[in-house]
Write a protein that holds these residues in place. Structure first.
Motif, mmCIF file in Angstrom:
data_model
loop_
_atom_site.group_PDB
_atom_site.id
_atom_site.type_symbol
_atom_site.label_atom_id
_atom_site.label_comp_id
_atom_site.label_asym_id
_atom_site.label_seq_id
_atom_site.Cartn_x
_atom_site.Cartn_y
_atom_site.Cartn_z
ATOM 1 N N ASP A 159 0.815 -1.215 0.000
ATOM 2 C CA ASP A 159 0.000 0.000 0.000
ATOM 3 C C ASP A 159 0.848 1.265 0.000
ATOM 4 O O ASP A 159 0.360 2.346 0.333
ATOM 5 C CB ASP A 159 -0.956 0.000 1.190
ATOM 6 N N LEU A 162 -0.834 3.771 -2.181
ATOM 7 C CA LEU A 162 -2.248 4.031 -1.933
ATOM 8 C C LEU A 162 -2.430 5.539 -1.778
ATOM 9 O O LEU A 162 -1.557 6.227 -1.251
ATOM 10 C CB LEU A 162 -2.696 3.286 -0.681
ATOM 11 N N ASP A 218 -7.337 3.899 -2.829
ATOM 12 C CA ASP A 218 -6.669 2.640 -3.160
ATOM 13 C C ASP A 218 -5.358 2.965 -3.870
ATOM 14 O O ASP A 218 -5.025 4.138 -4.079
ATOM 15 C CB ASP A 218 -7.574 1.782 -4.043
ATOM 16 N N VAL A 219 -4.635 1.947 -4.269
ATOM 17 C CA VAL A 219 -3.337 2.136 -4.905
ATOM 18 C C VAL A 219 -3.515 2.868 -6.235
ATOM 19 O O VAL A 219 -4.237 2.387 -7.121
ATOM 20 C CB VAL A 219 -2.633 0.777 -5.119
#
Length: 467
Positions: A159, A162, A218-219
């Motif tokens: 992550d 992220l 999110d990524v």
């Protein structure tokens, strides 16, 4: 030193907070106080500040996410930790204690932090081995490797990249406070640096107009991840900051707040009007470091009873102290979820029954239960010798369940975020530092009025000093 008085009288939501009796937990023997007694807030603040400003726990003017005298690693940081670190320097200076940093040191450190953020954001830092150090020259990624020279975003695994809404919101809240402190105290260059970063941050990247909710992110995709869905999860700071910066209209702000779930629940006769999902204390209290919620109906009906339920639950379980909030486990253990009832989720709110973190008491200092919070910190420090060090403050957790096999053991880690929350909670308790400057911003004042309405509350006076 010349001073002139700036009086800040703002129209904000206000209501009385009734103190409710809470049964006391067992207190430690005062004779067991360590040589550097923690029976004053100054001693706790001094120890915590020593940790936060230590060369061991920082690199390139940025904070280690965690540091340990026995474990290696932790030399990475996220936007929330970075923003609160910079703000802690101003807060430490503003306290004007014998141990406070000089203005020259404070200005140099805060400037260095802002410069690093800006070079990431604009792409001016040519060293980008893992790609751009900010998302679309606007907002920041989850993790930065701060021991690299210069620091860079982590590689695109896990992550690291992220795009987190809530961590960017914490950073923006800190930047607003830094900006307004600089404006109020005659430091235009510092104010301009904070303003430049804020001006290029766009919180609509996470917003879903159809559901009126923000994504967690999110990524490489701020629209990804789950939707922030509970009012009493820390995500309400995202809604507030988006409105304060003018990224949401008044109508969208209202709809975004109404879209958040706010179930009520009761523990042992204590009703929490707007429960969080898992009962972790920071989700209730951390936004209140900036949003002055303690003087609103939310403070009276949610913040205060959530704290009371924490204390009552710890007592009922036979724990030596209270403070159930997400933290690192004892020893070399990883990060775990900790909470107390009532909760919106079903099942046991504790991953490790009896694992307590001192940062919960630090955050509770901004509530009417500040006396109980200080007593709890002293109980932790005096009952568990591993929990507190005079030159580093509190470790991230301690096991307080007498029936546990690892009773009395502490985390090997000191956590930047926990130390920052505790330190800033202490400073707000002492003089309302964050509220004093955060509410100088007209967008903050407007967002508060729209979020909580009400009549008037008098914030702490602002003293401008020539340095």
């Amino acid at each position: 030193m010349s001073k002139r008085l700036w009086c800040l009288i703002l129209s904000l939501g206000c209501c009385g907070l009734a103190m409710m009796p809470v049964a006391a937990l067992p207190q430690a023997d005062p004779g067991r106080l360590p040589p550097a007694s923690i029976n004053t807030t100054d001693a706790i603040a001094r120890a915590t500040w020593t940790y936060l400003s230590s060369p061991q726990t920082t690199a390139n003017h940025l904070p280690y996410s965690w540091w340990s005298p026995t474990l290696s690693g932790g030399d990475y940081a996220n936007p929330a930790e970075i923003g609160l670190y910079a703000l802690a320097w101003l807060a430490a200076y503003d306290l004007r204690r014998p141990w406070s940093p000089s203005w020259a040191a404070t200005e140099a450190e805060v400037t260095a932090v802002l410069n690093q953020l800006r070079t990431w954001q604009t792409g001016e830092q040519s060293h980008q081995p893992h790609g751009p150090n900010a998302y679309t020259n606007s907002v920041f990624y989850q993790w930065y490797w701060i021991s690299w020279n210069p620091p860079v975003v982590g590689d695109n695994t896990g992550d690291n990249q992220l795009v987190p809404s809530v961590d960017n919101a914490w950073l923006a809240a800190a930047l607003i406070t830094i900006q307004e402190y600089a404006r109020a105290n005659g430091h235009p260059a510092l104010a301009q640096k904070a303003d430049a970063i804020l001006s290029d941050m766009d919180f609509t990247l996470w917003y879903h107009p159809g559901s009126h909710r923000f994504s967690w992110g999110d990524v490489q995709n701020p629209q990804g991840g789950t939707l922030a869905d509970y009012y009493s999860n820390e995500n309400r700071i995202i809604n507030f900051i988006a409105r304060a910066l003018g990224h949401l209209s008044a109508d969208e702000f209202r709809l975004s707040l109404a879209a958040l779930d706010a179930p009520s629940g009761t523990y042992n006769g204590i009703t929490v009007e707007k429960m969080s999902w898992d009962g972790s204390y920071f989700t209730y209290a951390a936004p209140a470091l900036f949003i002055r919620e303690t003087h609103t109906t939310y403070g009276a009906n949610t913040l205060l009873p959530a704290n009371q339920a924490q204390i009552a639950y710890a007592r009922d379980q036979g724990y030596t102290a209270w403070g159930l909030s997400d933290c690192y486990d004892v020893g070399n253990g990883g990060y775990v979820q900790q909470g107390a009832p009532p909760t919106a989720r079903a099942g046991d709110p504790e991953t490790r029954p009896g694992l307590v973190t001192p940062h919960a008491s630090g955050l509770a200092l901004i509530t009417p239960l500040a006396g109980e919070a200080l007593a709890n910190l002293q109980t932790i420090a005096t009952t568990f010798p591993c929990a507190y060090e005079a030159d580093r403050g509190f470790r991230d957790s301690v096991m307080t369940n007498p029936s546990a096999s690892d009773y009395g053991q502490c985390s090997a880690r000191f956590s930047a975020l926990a130390q920052e929350w505790l330190f800033l909670g202490l400073v707000n308790y002492e003089n309302g530092f964050i509220w004093r400057y955060f509410y100088h911003h007209p967008g903050v004042l407007q967002a508060h009025r729209e979020m909580y309405g009400g009549s008037s509350v008098y914030l702490p006076l602002v003293l401008r000093s020539n340095v």
